[in-house]
Design an enzyme around this catalytic site. Structure first.
Site, PDB file in Angstrom:
ATOM      1  N   PHE A 292       5.340  -0.819  -1.709  1.00 51.11           N
ATOM      2  CA  PHE A 292       6.646  -1.497  -1.739  1.00 51.11           C
ATOM      3  C   PHE A 292       7.734  -0.567  -2.302  1.00 51.11           C
ATOM      4  O   PHE A 292       8.709  -0.245  -1.615  1.00 51.11           O
ATOM      5  CB  PHE A 292       6.483  -2.792  -2.564  1.00 51.11           C
ATOM      6  CG  PHE A 292       7.744  -3.360  -3.111  1.00 51.11           C
ATOM      7  CD1 PHE A 292       8.837  -3.620  -2.293  1.00 51.11           C
ATOM      8  CD2 PHE A 292       7.844  -3.672  -4.472  1.00 51.11           C
ATOM      9  CE1 PHE A 292      10.008  -4.155  -2.810  1.00 51.11           C
ATOM     10  CE2 PHE A 292       9.006  -4.209  -4.998  1.00 51.11           C
ATOM     11  CZ  PHE A 292      10.088  -4.442  -4.179  1.00 51.11           C
TER      12      PHE A 292
ATOM     13  N   ASP B 117      -1.289   8.177  -0.027  1.00 50.57           N
ATOM     14  CA  ASP B 117      -1.666   6.773  -0.274  1.00 50.57           C
ATOM     15  C   ASP B 117      -3.060   6.505   0.268  1.00 50.57           C
ATOM     16  O   ASP B 117      -3.476   7.122   1.249  1.00 50.57           O
ATOM     17  CB  ASP B 117      -0.644   5.842   0.421  1.00 50.57           C
ATOM     18  CG  ASP B 117      -0.519   4.507  -0.279  1.00 50.57           C
ATOM     19  OD1 ASP B 117      -1.511   3.760  -0.299  1.00 50.57           O
ATOM     20  OD2 ASP B 117       0.564   4.211  -0.800  1.00 50.57           O
ATOM     21  N   ASN B 118      -3.779   5.577  -0.379  1.00 51.29           N
ATOM     22  CA  ASN B 118      -5.079   5.164   0.171  1.00 51.29           C
ATOM     23  C   ASN B 118      -4.968   3.819   0.908  1.00 51.29           C
ATOM     24  O   ASN B 118      -5.971   3.278   1.346  1.00 51.29           O
ATOM     25  CB  ASN B 118      -6.158   5.089  -0.921  1.00 51.29           C
ATOM     26  CG  ASN B 118      -5.953   3.917  -1.865  1.00 51.29           C
ATOM     27  OD1 ASN B 118      -4.909   3.257  -1.831  1.00 51.29           O
ATOM     28  ND2 ASN B 118      -6.934   3.658  -2.700  1.00 51.29           N
TER      29      ASN B 118
ATOM     30  N   PHE C  80      -4.575   0.835  -0.107  1.00 48.58           N
ATOM     31  CA  PHE C  80      -5.277  -0.337  -0.643  1.00 48.58           C
ATOM     32  C   PHE C  80      -4.380  -1.569  -0.561  1.00 48.58           C
ATOM     33  O   PHE C  80      -4.813  -2.640  -0.128  1.00 48.58           O
ATOM     34  CB  PHE C  80      -5.726  -0.071  -2.099  1.00 48.58           C
ATOM     35  CG  PHE C  80      -6.260  -1.296  -2.793  1.00 48.58           C
ATOM     36  CD1 PHE C  80      -7.130  -2.171  -2.151  1.00 48.58           C
ATOM     37  CD2 PHE C  80      -5.897  -1.590  -4.106  1.00 48.58           C
ATOM     38  CE1 PHE C  80      -7.623  -3.306  -2.787  1.00 48.58           C
ATOM     39  CE2 PHE C  80      -6.381  -2.721  -4.743  1.00 48.58           C
ATOM     40  CZ  PHE C  80      -7.244  -3.585  -4.089  1.00 48.58           C
ATOM     41  N   THR C  81      -3.128  -1.459  -0.988  1.00 42.33           N
ATOM     42  CA  THR C  81      -2.240  -2.636  -0.981  1.00 42.33           C
ATOM     43  C   THR C  81      -1.031  -2.453  -0.065  1.00 42.33           C
ATOM     44  O   THR C  81      -0.017  -3.120  -0.238  1.00 42.33           O
ATOM     45  CB  THR C  81      -1.746  -2.943  -2.412  1.00 42.33           C
ATOM     46  OG1 THR C  81      -1.054  -1.790  -2.906  1.00 42.33           O
ATOM     47  CG2 THR C  81      -2.897  -3.285  -3.334  1.00 42.33           C
TER      48      THR C  81
ATOM     49  N   THR D 248      -7.763   4.334 -11.361  1.00 46.53           N
ATOM     50  CA  THR D 248      -6.553   4.786 -10.660  1.00 46.53           C
ATOM     51  C   THR D 248      -5.497   5.242 -11.663  1.00 46.53           C
ATOM     52  O   THR D 248      -4.882   6.300 -11.507  1.00 46.53           O
ATOM     53  CB  THR D 248      -6.016   3.674  -9.736  1.00 46.53           C
ATOM     54  OG1 THR D 248      -6.991   3.424  -8.725  1.00 46.53           O
ATOM     55  CG2 THR D 248      -4.702   4.066  -9.089  1.00 46.53           C
TER      56      THR D 248
ATOM     57  N   TYR E 281      -5.044  -3.239 -16.127  1.00 44.46           N
ATOM     58  CA  TYR E 281      -3.745  -2.693 -15.710  1.00 44.46           C
ATOM     59  C   TYR E 281      -2.950  -2.231 -16.937  1.00 44.46           C
ATOM     60  O   TYR E 281      -2.514  -1.085 -17.007  1.00 44.46           O
ATOM     61  CB  TYR E 281      -2.988  -3.777 -14.949  1.00 44.46           C
ATOM     62  CG  TYR E 281      -1.636  -3.381 -14.402  1.00 44.46           C
ATOM     63  CD1 TYR E 281      -1.525  -2.527 -13.311  1.00 44.46           C
ATOM     64  CD2 TYR E 281      -0.457  -3.896 -14.959  1.00 44.46           C
ATOM     65  CE1 TYR E 281      -0.274  -2.191 -12.791  1.00 44.46           C
ATOM     66  CE2 TYR E 281       0.784  -3.573 -14.443  1.00 44.46           C
ATOM     67  CZ  TYR E 281       0.875  -2.727 -13.359  1.00 44.46           C
ATOM     68  OH  TYR E 281       2.114  -2.399 -12.844  1.00 44.46           O
TER      69      TYR E 281
ATOM     70  N   THR F 121      10.257  -6.171 -10.147  1.00 48.51           N
ATOM     71  CA  THR F 121      11.160  -5.736  -9.092  1.00 48.51           C
ATOM     72  C   THR F 121      10.744  -6.408  -7.784  1.00 48.51           C
ATOM     73  O   THR F 121       9.559  -6.613  -7.540  1.00 48.51           O
ATOM     74  CB  THR F 121      11.103  -4.208  -8.961  1.00 48.51           C
ATOM     75  OG1 THR F 121      11.409  -3.644 -10.236  1.00 48.51           O
ATOM     76  CG2 THR F 121      12.092  -3.689  -7.946  1.00 48.51           C
TER      77      THR F 121
HETATM   78  P1  NAD Z   1       2.372  -1.607  -4.294  1.00 52.77           P
HETATM   79  O1  NAD Z   1       1.019  -2.204  -4.473  1.00 52.77           O
HETATM   80  O2  NAD Z   1       3.187  -2.044  -3.142  1.00 52.77           O
HETATM   81  O3  NAD Z   1       2.264  -0.017  -4.227  1.00 52.77           O
HETATM   82  C1  NAD Z   1       1.237   0.725  -4.798  1.00 52.77           C
HETATM   83  C2  NAD Z   1       0.761   1.747  -3.762  1.00 52.77           C
HETATM   84  O4  NAD Z   1      -0.262   2.547  -4.362  1.00 52.77           O
HETATM   85  C3  NAD Z   1       0.154   1.106  -2.516  1.00 52.77           C
HETATM   86  O5  NAD Z   1       0.666   1.718  -1.366  1.00 52.77           O
HETATM   87  C4  NAD Z   1      -1.338   1.349  -2.692  1.00 52.77           C
HETATM   88  O6  NAD Z   1      -2.025   1.408  -1.447  1.00 52.77           O
HETATM   89  C5  NAD Z   1      -1.347   2.669  -3.433  1.00 52.77           C
HETATM   90  N1  NAD Z   1      -2.569   2.916  -4.188  1.00 52.77           N
HETATM   91  C6  NAD Z   1      -3.245   2.056  -5.005  1.00 52.77           C
HETATM   92  N2  NAD Z   1      -4.317   2.652  -5.536  1.00 52.77           N
HETATM   93  C7  NAD Z   1      -4.333   3.932  -5.046  1.00 52.77           C
HETATM   94  C8  NAD Z   1      -5.205   5.045  -5.205  1.00 52.77           C
HETATM   95  N3  NAD Z   1      -6.292   4.953  -5.987  1.00 52.77           N
HETATM   96  N4  NAD Z   1      -4.916   6.181  -4.553  1.00 52.77           N
HETATM   97  C9  NAD Z   1      -3.836   6.274  -3.738  1.00 52.77           C
HETATM   98  N5  NAD Z   1      -2.972   5.251  -3.547  1.00 52.77           N
HETATM   99  C10 NAD Z   1      -3.227   4.103  -4.192  1.00 52.77           C
HETATM  100  O7  NAD Z   1       3.145  -1.838  -5.668  1.00 52.77           O
HETATM  101  P2  NAD Z   1       4.639  -1.449  -6.110  1.00 52.77           P
HETATM  102  O8  NAD Z   1       5.282  -2.681  -6.597  1.00 52.77           O
HETATM  103  O9  NAD Z   1       5.320  -0.630  -5.087  1.00 52.77           O
HETATM  104  O10 NAD Z   1       4.323  -0.559  -7.395  1.00 52.77           O
HETATM  105  C11 NAD Z   1       4.446   0.848  -7.389  1.00 52.77           C
HETATM  106  C12 NAD Z   1       4.247   1.377  -8.804  1.00 52.77           C
HETATM  107  O11 NAD Z   1       5.230   0.842  -9.677  1.00 52.77           O
HETATM  108  C13 NAD Z   1       2.882   1.020  -9.401  1.00 52.77           C
HETATM  109  O12 NAD Z   1       2.399   2.104 -10.140  1.00 52.77           O
HETATM  110  C14 NAD Z   1       3.209  -0.133 -10.328  1.00 52.77           C
HETATM  111  O13 NAD Z   1       2.292  -0.218 -11.403  1.00 52.77           O
HETATM  112  C15 NAD Z   1       4.608   0.213 -10.786  1.00 52.77           C
HETATM  113  N6  NAD Z   1       5.340  -1.002 -11.193  1.00 52.77           N
HETATM  114  C16 NAD Z   1       5.847  -1.864 -10.252  1.00 52.77           C
HETATM  115  C17 NAD Z   1       6.507  -3.021 -10.679  1.00 52.77           C
HETATM  116  C18 NAD Z   1       7.118  -4.006  -9.706  1.00 52.77           C
HETATM  117  O14 NAD Z   1       7.658  -5.022 -10.141  1.00 52.77           O
HETATM  118  N7  NAD Z   1       7.114  -3.763  -8.404  1.00 52.77           N
HETATM  119  C19 NAD Z   1       6.627  -3.298 -12.047  1.00 52.77           C
HETATM  120  C20 NAD Z   1       6.058  -2.401 -12.949  1.00 52.77           C
HETATM  121  C21 NAD Z   1       5.440  -1.245 -12.519  1.00 52.77           C
END
Ligand code: NAD
Ligand code: UDP
Length: 324
Positions: free
Chosen positions: A15, A35-36, A38-39, A94, A147, A177
């Site tokens: 995202f 990216d892997n 996963f999500t 991770t 986490y 976010t």
């Molecule tokens: P998201 O799940 O959409 O993105 C995370 C990405 O990381 C995904 O594309 C997933 O496939 C990839 N991923 C997961 N494990 C992996 C691995 N072992 N190797 C390679 N890729 C891997 O989530 P997001 O909201 O975009 O979050 C992105 C980052 O920001 C994260 O680290 C999250 O902890 C941090 N964050 C986000 C928020 C929020 O509100 N969106 C708040 C606090 C922190």
């Protein structure tokens, strides 16, 4: 335009990562998205694949990464509670092995590296709003710990590589976010409520809905982290990036019902264990060091997000876990 940099974004198809890649590609940098999936799914970055300055690598950050880059945004980690609790041991790996691998790489090729940390560092906070100096209140044994503690350990690793090996680091603590490209089945509150409202299903309020979050629109968030990466080298953080201004989960449900014109009703479900009661960032440091504060009101951000949810075929998204 400034100097062209080689930039790695781990979790770049997610995202936030996909929007970050888009911004960096627009700025003319050579961007590697790793990216892997996963999500996330490739469709998040499909529009970038044709660009000469964008490259996509399927890889898992728990395994070493060997690339030559100038900057790394370490975004890889499942972020939604239902995703990170699905395989908690993998979540911890991770965060911890991912941090070690990107820091080792940054040390070798002298790159600057930014860690996407989180407001979950503060756990269920006793101090409100939360400044960076607050050390948090995390239950090390609970379902969110994989986490929270993984991200806390990652911050420690970043500081130790900085002190011991002089790696140039940045730590951003991201607060809730939302925006287009959230996974419709990630189980987070904004995506759940919009999906439920558009489908006319019950809106699932956990607890009585009086718990608060502070919601920041994606574009503001990404602007904040790019500013932190480009800040002078003595501004390493941690710095909170998020939106001041609390909304109860119940108010959020009402706002989404209004914006979608939905006939959905709210339904109360049990509050998950360790669910933080209040959360709001103190953004004094972001204002001072980055001249940053969010500019998109929640209502406007939600309108854009609802528009995006209407435009996609939700059924074409595979739910990464059964927890939504
Ligand atoms: P998201 O799940 O959409 O993105 C995370 C990405 O990381 C995904 O594309 C997933 O496939 C990839 N991923 C997961 N494990 C992996 C691995 N072992 N190797 C390679 N890729 C891997 O989530 P997001 O909201 O975009 O979050 C992105 C980052 O920001 C994260 O680290 C999250 O902890 C941090 N964050 C986000 C928020 C929020 O509100 N969106 C708040 C606090 C922190
Ligand atoms: N929540 C809710 N209904 C849902 C999903 C979440 O009431 O369908 C609540 C959840 O209990 C929490 C808040 O919304 O209090 C934010 O949850 P989310 O999973 O988005 O992120 P968190 O900030 O808890 O990591």
């Amino acid at each position: 335009m400034g100097t062209i940099k080689r930039i790695l974004v781990t979790g770049g198809a997610g995202f936030l990562g996909s929007h970050l890649c888009e911004r960096l590609v627009e700025q003319g940098h050579d961007v590697i998205c790793l990216d892997n999936f996963f999500t996330s799914q490739k469709s998040n970055v499909a529009h970038l694949l044709e660009k000469p300055n964008f490259e996509l690598i399927r890889h898992d950050v728990t395994h070493p990464v060997w690339l030559e880059v100038d900057e790394v945004y370490n975004m890889a980690c499942p972020a939604a509670p239902g995703h990170y609790q699905y395989n908690p041991i993998k979540t911890m790996k991770t965060s911890v092995l991912g941090a070690i691998n990107v820091l080792g790489m940054a040390k070798r090729c002298n790159a600057k590296v930014l860690q996407a940390s989180t407001s979950e560092i503060y756990g269920d906070p006793e101090v409100h709003p939360q400044p960076e100096s607050y050390r948090g209140s995390v239950n090390t044994l609970g379902p969110r710990a994989c986490y929270d503690e993984g991200k806390r350990a990652a911050e420690t690793l970043f500081m130790d590589y900085h002190r011991q090996n002089r790696v140039n680091i940045r730590i951003v603590r991201i607060f809730n976010t939302f925006g287009p490209r959230m996974h419709p089945y990630d189980g987070r509150v904004v995506s759940n409520f919009i999906r439920q409202a558009l489908k006319g299903e019950d809106i699932t309020l956990y607890g009585d809905g009086s718990q608060t979050r502070s919601f920041c629109y994606r574009d503001d968030l990404v602007e904040g982290i790019i500013r932190l990466m480009n800040a002078p080298d003595d501004v390493i953080g941690p710095i909170n990036i998020g939106s001041p201004g609390e909304t109860t989960v119940k108010q959020l449900a009402e706002l989404i019902i209004e914006l979608t014109g939905s006939k959905s009703r709210t339904r109360n479900l049990p509050l998950p264990a360790d669910d933080p009661k209040r959360r709001e960032p103190d953004i004094t440091l972001a204002k001072k060091h980055l001249n940053w504060q969010p500019t998109t009101p929640v209502r406007e951000g939600l309108r854009k997000t609802v528009e995006w949810f209407r435009s996609i075929d939700m059924e074409s998204y595979r739910a990464p876990t059964p927890n939504y």
